[in-house]
Design an enzyme around this catalytic site. Sequence first.
Site, PDB file in Angstrom:
ATOM      1  N   ARG A  69       0.803  -1.215   0.000  1.00 22.06           N
ATOM      2  CA  ARG A  69       0.000   0.000   0.000  1.00 22.06           C
ATOM      3  C   ARG A  69       0.838   1.268   0.000  1.00 22.06           C
ATOM      4  O   ARG A  69       0.372   2.322  -0.436  1.00 22.06           O
ATOM      5  CB  ARG A  69      -1.013  -0.047   1.139  1.00 22.06           C
ATOM      6  CG  ARG A  69      -2.069  -1.141   0.883  1.00 22.06           C
ATOM      7  CD  ARG A  69      -3.041  -1.343   2.025  1.00 22.06           C
ATOM      8  NE  ARG A  69      -2.432  -1.721   3.285  1.00 22.06           N
ATOM      9  CZ  ARG A  69      -2.147  -2.956   3.659  1.00 22.06           C
ATOM     10  NH1 ARG A  69      -2.414  -3.959   2.863  1.00 22.06           N
ATOM     11  NH2 ARG A  69      -1.612  -3.197   4.826  1.00 22.06           N
ATOM     12  N   GLU A 106       2.588  -6.384  14.392  1.00 22.48           N
ATOM     13  CA  GLU A 106       1.709  -6.635  15.527  1.00 22.48           C
ATOM     14  C   GLU A 106       1.099  -8.025  15.466  1.00 22.48           C
ATOM     15  O   GLU A 106       0.603  -8.537  16.452  1.00 22.48           O
ATOM     16  CB  GLU A 106       0.623  -5.557  15.646  1.00 22.48           C
ATOM     17  CG  GLU A 106      -0.386  -5.524  14.524  1.00 22.48           C
ATOM     18  CD  GLU A 106       0.034  -4.690  13.324  1.00 22.48           C
ATOM     19  OE1 GLU A 106      -0.846  -4.322  12.544  1.00 22.48           O
ATOM     20  OE2 GLU A 106       1.245  -4.431  13.129  1.00 22.48           O
TER      21      GLU A 106
END
Length: 182
Positions: A69, A106
């Site tokens: 992205r 994460e």
Amino acid sequence: MSGNEVSDPRIYGIKAKIRVVPDFPKKGIMFQDITTLLLDPKTFKDTIDLFVERYRDMNISVVAGIEARGFIFGSPIALAIGAKFVPLRKPKKLPGEVIFEEYELEYGSDRLEMHVEAVDPGDRALIVDDLIATGGTLCAAMSLLERVGAEVVECACVIELPELMGRERLGGKPLCVLIEYR
């Protein structure tokens, strides 16, 4: 700069176009989906314009976009400010000689690669991604660029998840975000 510090009405339009997808890619993650923003040409352009307005006069010579992205936002920013675009890719996607950096996310671990000849010593770099969470990806990108002698001027993300404290991992490097999700 963050969405909370800026009164620009374009920020509100951008935030309204980002879809939150619960439990993706795994349970407990609230995925910030920018693909819905990309469906609206005006809002997508507003997003790019906000970054271009910030970086136009900062003598940036290279924009490094983080796969995938970061490519979407980094490429048009690079074109608009007259900088070269360097893709930072996942493993085994770039032909030729690469350097790499492994990092933690994460929800797992990953690795970024960059062509060794893509960035010159002394280049002034902007790193672009869609989102900062724990900061691992941006730290890996900074490490790659600095290892070849570039000066990382700033990192830029559309979205920040401040509760994951990624900004704190950047070692004081400036970070520009448009939207904060708490």
